[in-house]
Design a protein around this motif. Structure first.
Motif, PDB file in Angstrom:
ATOM      1  N   UNK A 130       0.800  -1.224   0.000  1.00 29.63           N
ATOM      2  CA  UNK A 130       0.000   0.000   0.000  1.00 29.63           C
ATOM      3  C   UNK A 130       0.835   1.277   0.000  1.00 29.63           C
ATOM      4  N   UNK A 131       1.993   1.233   0.648  1.00 35.64           N
ATOM      5  CA  UNK A 131       2.791   2.445   0.853  1.00 35.64           C
ATOM      6  C   UNK A 131       4.249   2.139   0.545  1.00 35.64           C
ATOM      7  N   UNK A 132       4.878   3.008  -0.230  1.00 35.37           N
ATOM      8  CA  UNK A 132       6.307   2.881  -0.520  1.00 35.37           C
ATOM      9  C   UNK A 132       7.013   4.145  -0.053  1.00 35.37           C
ATOM     10  N   UNK A 133       7.962   3.984   0.869  1.00 36.51           N
ATOM     11  CA  UNK A 133       8.755   5.101   1.368  1.00 36.51           C
ATOM     12  C   UNK A 133      10.174   4.960   0.834  1.00 36.51           C
ATOM     13  N   UNK A 134      10.540   5.774  -0.140  1.00 33.69           N
ATOM     14  CA  UNK A 134      11.891   5.784  -0.705  1.00 33.69           C
ATOM     15  C   UNK A 134      12.735   6.772   0.088  1.00 33.69           C
ATOM     16  N   UNK A 135      13.474   6.258   1.054  1.00 36.47           N
ATOM     17  CA  UNK A 135      14.153   7.127   2.014  1.00 36.47           C
ATOM     18  C   UNK A 135      15.671   6.968   2.043  1.00 36.47           C
ATOM     19  N   UNK A 136      16.207   5.816   1.667  1.00 40.01           N
ATOM     20  CA  UNK A 136      17.643   5.558   1.785  1.00 40.01           C
ATOM     21  C   UNK A 136      18.457   6.544   0.947  1.00 40.01           C
ATOM     22  N   UNK A 137      19.616   6.938   1.494  1.00 36.35           N
ATOM     23  CA  UNK A 137      20.468   7.888   0.772  1.00 36.35           C
ATOM     24  C   UNK A 137      21.894   7.816   1.295  1.00 36.35           C
ATOM     25  N   UNK A 138      22.814   8.338   0.504  1.00 34.70           N
ATOM     26  CA  UNK A 138      24.201   8.485   0.934  1.00 34.70           C
ATOM     27  C   UNK A 138      24.719   9.837   0.483  1.00 34.70           C
ATOM     28  N   UNK A 139      25.739  10.348   1.201  1.00 33.90           N
ATOM     29  CA  UNK A 139      26.373  11.613   0.824  1.00 33.90           C
ATOM     30  C   UNK A 139      27.859  11.559   1.158  1.00 33.90           C
ATOM     31  N   UNK A 140      28.639  12.311   0.360  1.00 33.11           N
ATOM     32  CA  UNK A 140      30.092  12.311   0.507  1.00 33.11           C
ATOM     33  C   UNK A 140      30.596  13.734   0.266  1.00 33.11           C
ATOM     34  N   UNK A 141      30.720  14.552   1.310  1.00 30.52           N
ATOM     35  CA  UNK A 141      31.154  15.945   1.119  1.00 30.52           C
ATOM     36  C   UNK A 141      32.532  16.034   0.462  1.00 30.52           C
ATOM     37  N   UNK A 142      32.662  16.982  -0.469  1.00 33.50           N
ATOM     38  CA  UNK A 142      33.940  17.287  -1.112  1.00 33.50           C
ATOM     39  C   UNK A 142      34.036  18.796  -1.282  1.00 33.50           C
ATOM     40  N   UNK A 143      35.249  19.316  -1.223  1.00 34.78           N
ATOM     41  CA  UNK A 143      35.448  20.759  -1.295  1.00 34.78           C
ATOM     42  C   UNK A 143      35.313  21.319  -2.708  1.00 34.78           C
ATOM     43  N   UNK A 144      35.292  20.462  -3.703  1.00 37.25           N
ATOM     44  CA  UNK A 144      35.131  20.922  -5.081  1.00 37.25           C
ATOM     45  C   UNK A 144      34.764  19.783  -5.996  1.00 37.25           C
ATOM     46  N   UNK A 145      34.210  20.116  -7.145  1.00 38.18           N
ATOM     47  CA  UNK A 145      33.767  19.091  -8.086  1.00 38.18           C
ATOM     48  C   UNK A 145      34.933  18.237  -8.575  1.00 38.18           C
ATOM     49  N   UNK A 146      36.145  18.826  -8.592  1.00 35.76           N
ATOM     50  CA  UNK A 146      37.306  18.083  -9.072  1.00 35.76           C
ATOM     51  C   UNK A 146      37.674  16.914  -8.161  1.00 35.76           C
ATOM     52  N   UNK A 147      37.139  16.896  -6.946  1.00 36.45           N
ATOM     53  CA  UNK A 147      37.432  15.819  -6.006  1.00 36.45           C
ATOM     54  C   UNK A 147      36.372  14.713  -6.035  1.00 36.45           C
ATOM     55  N   UNK A 148      35.317  14.914  -6.797  1.00 35.52           N
ATOM     56  CA  UNK A 148      34.264  13.904  -6.901  1.00 35.52           C
ATOM     57  C   UNK A 148      34.647  12.920  -7.992  1.00 35.52           C
ATOM     58  N   UNK A 149      34.990  11.720  -7.589  1.00 33.27           N
ATOM     59  CA  UNK A 149      35.416  10.700  -8.545  1.00 33.27           C
ATOM     60  C   UNK A 149      34.215  10.120  -9.288  1.00 33.27           C
ATOM     61  N   UNK A 150      34.515   9.424 -10.382  1.00 33.14           N
ATOM     62  CA  UNK A 150      33.456   8.725 -11.106  1.00 33.14           C
ATOM     63  C   UNK A 150      32.746   7.743 -10.184  1.00 33.14           C
ATOM     64  N   UNK A 151      33.529   7.062  -9.352  1.00 37.66           N
ATOM     65  CA  UNK A 151      32.967   6.049  -8.458  1.00 37.66           C
ATOM     66  C   UNK A 151      32.022   6.689  -7.442  1.00 37.66           C
ATOM     67  N   UNK A 152      32.426   7.842  -6.873  1.00 36.50           N
ATOM     68  CA  UNK A 152      31.556   8.515  -5.915  1.00 36.50           C
ATOM     69  C   UNK A 152      30.272   8.997  -6.579  1.00 36.50           C
ATOM     70  N   UNK A 153      30.400   9.610  -7.733  1.00 41.20           N
ATOM     71  CA  UNK A 153      29.228  10.123  -8.456  1.00 41.20           C
ATOM     72  C   UNK A 153      28.245   9.002  -8.752  1.00 41.20           C
ATOM     73  N   UNK A 154      28.764   7.907  -9.256  1.00 41.09           N
ATOM     74  CA  UNK A 154      27.903   6.776  -9.607  1.00 41.09           C
ATOM     75  C   UNK A 154      27.248   6.168  -8.373  1.00 41.09           C
TER      76      UNK A 154
END
Length: 294
Positions: A130-154
């Motif tokens: 009857x009810x679907x709660x889509x709540x799970x999430x992850x986050x990885x702070x980085x000081x700039x976009x250049x530090x976000x790897x392909x693996x982290x983004x994916x």
């Protein structure tokens, strides 16, 4: 805080949260103070009696608070989690203490086959959804976009939006008129965050997904809404930010403190209940008083 009784005066001020860090993913039982997930002065009104609800990330944080509130309202539960076995089993025990029925399912929601497994096990256990709660999430702070790897983004997008898409797609054949889908977005989808570029982007996708899916499912009378939390004291915080950031977490809100998971739970109950039958495609902002666009 023992979660025995919750009053506004009991809410932790940001300065009372000790600077602390954990390895990823965070564990609720290791947090100091532990998040408040239950308001024991409120025992429910049977608003979700005999409903079957899936909650991803239901082992801790916001998900645990929603699961406990749903159990008190009479729902039967499926708690989906990834790694934290103790948190998941603690949540199961809490739900059972309210005579609630709960099924734990462990795995990676970023895998489409696992999403199908969740639905299959739910239908086998309860015979409906009857009810679907889509709540799970992850986050990885980085000081700039250049530090976000392909693996982290994916990884961020697989958990935060792909998993939501996969599970919803698998659930649709079993949802019917009156069913409710509730997604957890974020204040960062509306005002951004300089160190959470990929996370904010994924939550923006959640917001667009919610609005588009609400339109798509309107003819079937299936409602789709979302909650956009601000800073909430969950295991995600000490497992992703440094001690100094944790120490002042939530101080920049108008209420000058972080929110507790229990302070979001009632909104999830409302959106799934008969009190919200004319609400779809909407966002409830629970962020300590900040006014954001949308």
């Amino acid at each position: 805080m023992d979660n025995k009784e919750m009053k506004d005066s009991d809410m932790y001020k940001a300065g009372e949260i000790k600077g602390q860090t954990q390895e990823k993913p965070g564990r609720e039982f290791k947090m100091e103070p532990e998040p408040i997930y239950d308001n024991k002065t409120h025992m429910g009104y049977g608003r979700l009696k005999d409903k079957v609800a899936i909650i991803t990330g239901g082992d801790s944080g916001i998900g645990r608070a929603v699961a406990v509130a749903y159990a008190k309202e009479g729902a039967n539960l499926v708690i989906v989690y990834n790694i934290a076995d103790k948190d998941a089993n603690d949540t199961k025990s809490i739900i059972e203490s309210y005579n609630g029925k709960v099924l734990l399912i462990k795995g990676d929601i970023g895998n489409s086959k696992f999403a199908e497994k969740i639905i299959d096990r739910t239908i086998k256990e309860y015979g409906k959804l009857d009810i679907l709660i889509n709540n799970a999430a992850e986050q990885h702070p980085q000081q700039g976009i250049q530090y976000i790897t392909d693996e982290q983004l994916e990884s961020t997008f697989k958990t935060n939006i792909f998993g939501m898409f996969y599970l919803t797609r698998a659930a649709i054949p079993y949802l019917s008129e009156g069913s409710s889908i509730i997604n957890t977005s974020s204040i960062t989808a509306y005002r951004g965050d300089s160190t959470l570029i990929d996370y904010s982007s994924s939550k923006g996708a959640v917001t667009s997904f919610t609005r588009s899916l609400a339109l798509n499912l309107a003819e079937k009378k299936i409602r789709v809404n979302q909650i956009a939390p601000g800073p909430i004291w969950t295991p995600l915080i000490p497992s992703t930010f440094d001690k100094a950031s944790v120490e002042i977490f939530g101080e920049n809100t108008p209420l000058k403190r972080p929110g507790q998971p229990v302070e979001l739970a009632e909104a999830y109950v409302f959106l799934a209940s008969d009190g919200a039958t004319y609400i779809s495609g909407q966002t409830i902002h629970i962020n300590g008083g900040e006014v954001v666009n949308g």
